[in-house]
Design an enzyme around this catalytic site. Structure first.
Site, PDB file in Angstrom:
ATOM      1  NE  ARG A   1      -1.267   2.545   2.808  1.00  0.00           N
ATOM      2  CZ  ARG A   1      -0.917   3.595   3.342  1.00  0.00           C
ATOM      3  NH1 ARG A   1      -0.520   4.668   2.531  1.00  0.00           N
ATOM      4  NH2 ARG A   1      -0.194   3.595   4.547  1.00  0.00           N
ATOM      5  CG  ASP A   2       3.121   4.525   2.952  1.00  0.00           C
ATOM      6  OD1 ASP A   2       3.327   5.253   2.135  1.00  0.00           O
ATOM      7  OD2 ASP A   2       2.750   4.758   4.162  1.00  0.00           O
TER       8      ASP A   2
ATOM      9  CG  HIS B   1       2.625   5.125   9.334  1.00  0.00           C
ATOM     10  ND1 HIS B   1       2.384   3.927   8.177  1.00  0.00           N
ATOM     11  CD2 HIS B   1       2.972   5.922   8.286  1.00  0.00           C
ATOM     12  CE1 HIS B   1       2.432   4.330   7.118  1.00  0.00           C
ATOM     13  NE2 HIS B   1       2.980   5.329   7.021  1.00  0.00           N
TER      14      HIS B   1
ATOM     15  CG  HIS C   1       6.890   8.053   5.860  1.00  0.00           C
ATOM     16  ND1 HIS C   1       6.783   7.392   4.472  1.00  0.00           N
ATOM     17  CD2 HIS C   1       5.569   7.574   6.290  1.00  0.00           C
ATOM     18  CE1 HIS C   1       5.649   6.855   4.216  1.00  0.00           C
ATOM     19  NE2 HIS C   1       5.173   7.017   5.289  1.00  0.00           N
TER      20      HIS C   1
ATOM     21  CB  CYS D   1       1.798  10.943   1.365  1.00  0.00           C
ATOM     22  SG  CYS D   1       0.215  11.833   1.158  1.00  0.00           S
TER      23      CYS D   1
ATOM     24  CG  ASN E   1       6.327   3.561   4.831  1.00  0.00           C
ATOM     25  OD1 ASN E   1       6.133   3.749   3.593  1.00  0.00           O
ATOM     26  ND2 ASN E   1       5.510   3.627   5.790  1.00  0.00           N
TER      27      ASN E   1
HETATM   28  N1  COA Z   1     -12.940   4.347  -4.359  1.00  0.00           N
HETATM   29  C1  COA Z   1     -13.080   4.400  -5.750  1.00  0.00           C
HETATM   30  N2  COA Z   1     -13.625   5.559  -6.394  1.00  0.00           N
HETATM   31  C2  COA Z   1     -13.920   6.681  -5.616  1.00  0.00           C
HETATM   32  C3  COA Z   1     -13.876   6.415  -4.123  1.00  0.00           C
HETATM   33  C4  COA Z   1     -13.260   5.395  -3.616  1.00  0.00           C
HETATM   34  N3  COA Z   1     -12.999   4.928  -2.239  1.00  0.00           N
HETATM   35  N4  COA Z   1     -14.201   7.605  -3.400  1.00  0.00           N
HETATM   36  C5  COA Z   1     -14.651   8.573  -4.469  1.00  0.00           C
HETATM   37  N5  COA Z   1     -14.337   7.763  -5.702  1.00  0.00           N
HETATM   38  C6  COA Z   1     -14.674   8.447  -7.097  1.00  0.00           C
HETATM   39  C7  COA Z   1     -15.952   8.964  -7.224  1.00  0.00           C
HETATM   40  O1  COA Z   1     -17.146   7.974  -7.595  1.00  0.00           O
HETATM   41  C8  COA Z   1     -15.791   9.961  -8.276  1.00  0.00           C
HETATM   42  O2  COA Z   1     -15.881   9.165  -9.572  1.00  0.00           O
HETATM   43  P1  COA Z   1     -16.225   9.831 -10.761  1.00  0.00           P
HETATM   44  O3  COA Z   1     -15.371  11.255 -11.052  1.00  0.00           O
HETATM   45  O4  COA Z   1     -15.819   8.970 -11.760  1.00  0.00           O
HETATM   46  O5  COA Z   1     -17.501  10.318 -10.991  1.00  0.00           O
HETATM   47  C9  COA Z   1     -14.376  10.489  -7.954  1.00  0.00           C
HETATM   48  O6  COA Z   1     -13.702   9.493  -7.258  1.00  0.00           O
HETATM   49  C10 COA Z   1     -14.545  11.900  -7.287  1.00  0.00           C
HETATM   50  O7  COA Z   1     -15.262  11.521  -5.895  1.00  0.00           O
HETATM   51  P2  COA Z   1     -15.441  12.508  -4.791  1.00  0.00           P
HETATM   52  O8  COA Z   1     -16.348  12.131  -3.900  1.00  0.00           O
HETATM   53  O9  COA Z   1     -15.983  13.934  -5.486  1.00  0.00           O
HETATM   54  O10 COA Z   1     -13.995  12.532  -4.166  1.00  0.00           O
HETATM   55  P3  COA Z   1     -12.980  13.680  -4.480  1.00  0.00           P
HETATM   56  O11 COA Z   1     -12.345  13.981  -5.689  1.00  0.00           O
HETATM   57  O12 COA Z   1     -13.452  14.805  -3.573  1.00  0.00           O
HETATM   58  O13 COA Z   1     -11.700  12.809  -3.842  1.00  0.00           O
HETATM   59  C11 COA Z   1     -11.168  11.051  -2.098  1.00  0.00           C
HETATM   60  C12 COA Z   1     -11.751  12.353  -2.377  1.00  0.00           C
HETATM   61  C13 COA Z   1     -11.029  10.901  -0.743  1.00  0.00           C
HETATM   62  C14 COA Z   1     -12.033  10.025  -2.976  1.00  0.00           C
HETATM   63  C15 COA Z   1      -9.781  11.185  -2.777  1.00  0.00           C
HETATM   64  O14 COA Z   1      -9.173  12.328  -2.574  1.00  0.00           O
HETATM   65  C16 COA Z   1      -9.031  10.033  -2.491  1.00  0.00           C
HETATM   66  O15 COA Z   1      -9.226   8.870  -2.843  1.00  0.00           O
HETATM   67  N6  COA Z   1      -7.776  10.507  -1.602  1.00  0.00           N
HETATM   68  C17 COA Z   1      -6.876   9.230  -1.049  1.00  0.00           C
HETATM   69  C18 COA Z   1      -5.378   9.647  -1.297  1.00  0.00           C
HETATM   70  C19 COA Z   1      -4.549   8.659  -0.848  1.00  0.00           C
HETATM   71  O16 COA Z   1      -4.630   7.535  -1.029  1.00  0.00           O
HETATM   72  N7  COA Z   1      -3.382   9.146  -0.288  1.00  0.00           N
HETATM   73  C20 COA Z   1      -2.314   8.399   0.288  1.00  0.00           C
HETATM   74  C21 COA Z   1      -2.842   7.479   1.395  1.00  0.00           C
HETATM   75  S1  COA Z   1      -2.987   8.306   2.998  1.00  0.00           S
HETATM   76 ZN    ZN Z   2       3.068   6.442   5.337  1.00  0.00          ZN
END
Ligand code: COA
Ligand code: ZN
Length: 312
Positions: free
Chosen positions: A17-18, A209, A211, A242, A251
């Site tokens: 994952r990370d 956790h 890094h 990240c 990490n």
């Molecule tokens: N899995 C798959 N798709 C997802 C999802 C999930 N958990 N959450 C939202 N989506 C999709 C929506 O369906 C939408 O799809 P579309 O554009 O095809 O309609 C799109 O993503 C945007 O959705 P929205 O609710 O508006 O999200 P956002 O653009 O505001 O983003 C997060 C919010 C949380 C979904 C996004 O910022 C994210 O996934 N962040 C995680 C980052 C990460 O993993 N960082 C490292 C680890 S800490």
């Molecule tokens: Zn991390």
């Protein structure tokens, strides 16, 4: 203070994952599954096997569903999935994750950069996840990113972190992770905060956790261990970071951590030789050198022949 080194240290492996989330090279689903299957044989009790986030945010892990369905589960290993919201929880549950790792930052700015929402909105989403998971037997872990410092906001107040710990516990989370997203923690700070958090959370439910972004990763592990922490995230080869935190890097390296524990007589149950073999294959998979040290240097016991013609 006398540290009791007979206390086992639990390593949660997070390279799938990370580790992979920040890699520019696409790793095929089959290669991810093979990585996790090999890790499952190394003695870990916990592996964070992927995330269920927006595929636009983290394209490298967009195949989490297939990965979780494809792995060969070993008995006694808990396969964890990182999730940001309800949608992620639904996907992770369908794919068969054993534990959900819900992540929010202590820093509002990093949460907006990483999760595209404020902390209040993250917490509201987590309440929905708790409802969804209730009665399923699924374990829930709450991670606090940027616990020890944020690349946008700087140092984070200890009380802010404790408030989030309390909010997570009130929601019904079973475990808590304190995450040093960009390696800003120092051992003195870690010792103090871990002592305070352990008055609220048992050591069996607390994960640190770290890094190694500023070279303090293993020092921070020891400081946390001395304060009573027993569970640590680490990543094979020292991969990780990240993508939404400027300057992020790997990490703490799993094999470096396990080597330190082996040398100090701290039991981990993890097979270091197996890890080293795995880690040495990563450059071929990912196309670059790894930051980890022990895979390059070898273990202390991997001795070299003495040079010939030494003076008598
Ligand atoms: N899995 C798959 N798709 C997802 C999802 C999930 N958990 N959450 C939202 N989506 C999709 C929506 O369906 C939408 O799809 P579309 O554009 O095809 O309609 C799109 O993503 C945007 O959705 P929205 O609710 O508006 O999200 P956002 O653009 O505001 O983003 C997060 C919010 C949380 C979904 C996004 O910022 C994210 O996934 N962040 C995680 C980052 C990460 O993993 N960082 C490292 C680890 S800490
Ligand atoms: Zn991390």
């Amino acid at each position: 203070m006398i540290t009791d080194f007979s206390q086992r240290l639990i390593v949660q492996e997070v390279s799938p994952r990370d580790g992979l989330q920040i890699e520019p090279t696409w790793v095929d689903t089959a290669d991810k599954i093979a990585l996790i299957d090999q890790l499952s044989l190394a003695g870990f009790s916990r592996i964070e096997a992927g995330s269920f986030v927006s595929p636009k945010a983290i394209p490298a892990l967009r195949d989490g569903d297939e990965v979780f369905r494809g792995i060969r589960r070993q008995p006694g290993v808990i396969y964890v999935a990182l999730i940001p919201n309800l949608r992620g929880a639904q996907r992770a549950i369908e794919a068969g994750a054993d534990e959900l790792n819900l992540v929010m930052s202590a820093s509002q700015t990093h949460n907006r950069a990483n999760m595209r929402m404020g902390c209040e909105q993250s917490l509201a989403g987590f309440a929905e996840v708790v409802s969804l998971a209730s009665g399923t037997g699924l374990s829930l872990n709450g991670s606090i990113a940027t616990t020890f410092g944020c690349p946008f906001e700087g140092r984070i107040d200890e009380d802010r972190v404790l408030q989030i710990v309390d909010a997570y516990l009130a929601l019904g989370m079973h475990g808590i992770s304190l995450a040093d997203t960009t390696g800003m923690a120092n051992p003195r700070q870690v010792f103090a905060l871990v002592q305070r958090v352990l008055t609220r959370v048992p050591a069996s439910a607390l994960t640190l956790h770290f890094h190694n972004t500023r070279g303090l990763g293993l020092s921070n592990v020891l400081a946390a261990y001395e304060a009573g922490a027993r569970r640590f995230d680490a990543s094979l080869g020292g991969l990780g970071g990240c993508p939404f935190a400027p300057g992020a890097s790997g990490n703490i390296c799993t094999e470096d951590l396990v080597n330190m524990c082996d040398e100090m007589g701290i039991e981990t149950g993890i097979d270091l030789a197996h890890l080293l073999t795995m880690s040495r294959r990563l450059p071929e998979l990912l196309g670059h050198e790894m930051p980890g040290q022990v895979a390059k240097a070898g273990r202390n016991r991997d001795l070299h022949p003495a040079p010939e013609n030494l003076p008598g």
